[in-house]
Design a protein around this motif. Structure first.
Motif, mmCIF file in Angstrom:
data_model
loop_
_atom_site.group_PDB
_atom_site.id
_atom_site.type_symbol
_atom_site.label_atom_id
_atom_site.label_comp_id
_atom_site.label_asym_id
_atom_site.label_seq_id
_atom_site.Cartn_x
_atom_site.Cartn_y
_atom_site.Cartn_z
ATOM 1 N N ALA A 155 0.831 -1.205 0.000
ATOM 2 C CA ALA A 155 0.000 0.000 0.000
ATOM 3 C C ALA A 155 0.869 1.261 0.000
ATOM 4 N N LEU A 156 1.919 1.277 0.844
ATOM 5 C CA LEU A 156 2.807 2.444 0.905
ATOM 6 C C LEU A 156 3.552 2.631 -0.419
ATOM 7 N N GLY A 157 4.000 1.515 -1.029
ATOM 8 C CA GLY A 157 4.706 1.618 -2.300
ATOM 9 C C GLY A 157 3.821 2.167 -3.413
ATOM 10 N N LEU A 158 2.578 1.682 -3.487
ATOM 11 C CA LEU A 158 1.661 2.169 -4.509
ATOM 12 C C LEU A 158 1.291 3.629 -4.274
ATOM 13 N N VAL A 159 1.159 4.012 -3.010
ATOM 14 C CA VAL A 159 0.883 5.413 -2.692
ATOM 15 C C VAL A 159 2.019 6.303 -3.184
ATOM 16 N N MET A 160 3.263 5.862 -2.958
ATOM 17 C CA MET A 160 4.418 6.657 -3.381
ATOM 18 C C MET A 160 4.431 6.846 -4.898
ATOM 19 N N ILE A 206 1.499 9.337 -5.875
ATOM 20 C CA ILE A 206 1.769 10.741 -5.565
ATOM 21 C C ILE A 206 2.863 11.289 -6.475
ATOM 22 N N ALA A 207 3.898 10.478 -6.738
ATOM 23 C CA ALA A 207 4.974 10.928 -7.626
ATOM 24 C C ALA A 207 4.426 11.206 -9.030
ATOM 25 N N PHE A 208 3.487 10.373 -9.491
ATOM 26 C CA PHE A 208 2.906 10.561 -10.817
ATOM 27 C C PHE A 208 1.965 11.767 -10.855
ATOM 28 N N ARG A 209 1.150 11.922 -9.801
ATOM 29 C CA ARG A 209 0.164 13.000 -9.821
ATOM 30 C C ARG A 209 0.769 14.350 -9.475
ATOM 31 N N PHE A 210 1.734 14.372 -8.554
ATOM 32 C CA PHE A 210 2.315 15.641 -8.129
ATOM 33 C C PHE A 210 3.782 15.724 -8.556
ATOM 34 N N GLN A 211 4.674 15.265 -7.667
ATOM 35 C CA GLN A 211 6.114 15.343 -7.921
ATOM 36 C C GLN A 211 6.799 14.454 -6.895
ATOM 37 N N PHE A 212 8.034 14.037 -7.170
ATOM 38 C CA PHE A 212 8.699 13.070 -6.301
ATOM 39 C C PHE A 212 8.798 13.551 -4.859
#
Length: 303
Positions: free
Chosen positions: A137-142, A145-151
């Motif tokens: 879950a944490l990996g998919l969240v990362m 968020i990186a795809f939608r916003f920024q790293f």
């Protein structure tokens, strides 16, 4: 009338120290005391009893505790006269012992319908799958968020979610509250709740970085947090009202679930402000990170 901006980031150093202390304390108590695993994880005996009239699960629980079976879990199973008792141990005669104990205080008959033993191998598999589920879950969240916003946003979001989960686990370890599958479900729900709160804050931060022409990063984050504060408090407040009602009136079976969610919602609201946003400043977020790239005109110029 212009809204007064609350200077949240003035307390960022204090919040960082507080979070580090809570994390270290939680990890310390997890290392020293460990987790009080419930029967879902440790294994035990399942006993299905059939009463000749509606059963009072609270009274049954008290009767078993008085006879030394304080770790037993009692719940209705199917109908009001069917009771499922989960208790540590693998004694084949445990079902008859439990029925005998309860029969002494019951004015009527009790039938033992089935007795099954759930071994620790099942519990070990549940622990592994639960842990892998949280990491996934944490990996998919990362990634999301990186795809939608920024790293930099993804790092802040994941650290905030890990912060919330570790503190909830630390609380259960400190007070040796029983950790079963409902509590694991509550922690996963906390991850979802905190993520939703963080995304709303991040969306406003990104919007203001692009819209506001002046201001340092900490000032823009303060403006963003002030603008989302009303929504955050309204959501957290109404959620906590429901959870407190469940904690007070929901009974023992969902007590751990409600406790984990109450702590998680409170800590999650805090982390959306002082962890997720704070990490952006530590990682030197700037307008350049959020500039929308301009597409180049690839058409050849006519001579």
């Amino acid at each position: 009338m212009e809204q007064k901006v609350i200077q949240f980031m003035r307390l960022r150093t204090f919040a960082t120290v507080l979070s580090v202390l809570m994390i270290v304390g939680s990890l310390g108590t997890l290392a020293v005391k460990g987790i009080n695993w419930g029967l879902d994880f440790t294994g035990g005996t399942l006993i299905e009893l059939v009463y000749d009239k509606p059963a009072d699960t609270s009274a049954i629980r008290d009767q078993l505790a008085a006879e030394g079976f304080s770790d037993s879990v009692v719940q209705e199973y199917g109908s009001v006269s069917d009771v499922l008792v989960r208790i540590p141990g693998d004694d084949p005669a445990l079902g008859n012992k439990i029925a005998s104990v309860l029969d002494q205080k019951h004015d009527g008959s009790i039938e033992v319908k089935r007795v099954e033993f759930v071994g620790p191998q099942v519990g070990e598999r549940l622990r592994e799958q639960g842990g892998l589920g949280m990491l996934m879950a944490l990996g998919l969240v990362m990634l999301y968020i990186a795809f939608r916003f920024q790293f930099k946003f993804s790092v802040g979001a994941v650290l905030a979610l890990a912060h919330d989960s570790i503190i909830v686990l630390g609380l259960f370890s400190l007070f040796q509250l029983q950790f079963d599958l409902t509590v694991l479900a509550a922690i996963l729900a906390v991850i979802g709740y905190s993520l939703n709160d963080t995304i709303i804050v991040y969306d406003r931060v990104r919007e203001n970085f692009r819209k506001l022409r002046k201001g340092e990063p900490d000032e823009i984050i303060n403006v963003s947090l002030t603008q989302t504060l009303g929504r955050t408090l309204a959501t957290s407040g109404t959620t906590l009202m429901v959870l407190i009602s469940l904690f007070l009136f929901g009974g023992e079976m969902i007590n751990g679930f409600a406790t984990a969610l109450i702590v998680g919602v409170g800590v999650g609201t805090y982390s959306s402000i002082y962890i997720a946003s704070n990490i952006l400043l530590y990682m030197k977020i700037s307008r350049e990170d959020l500039i929308i790239p301009v597409k180049e005109d690839l058409e050849d110029e006519t001579p």
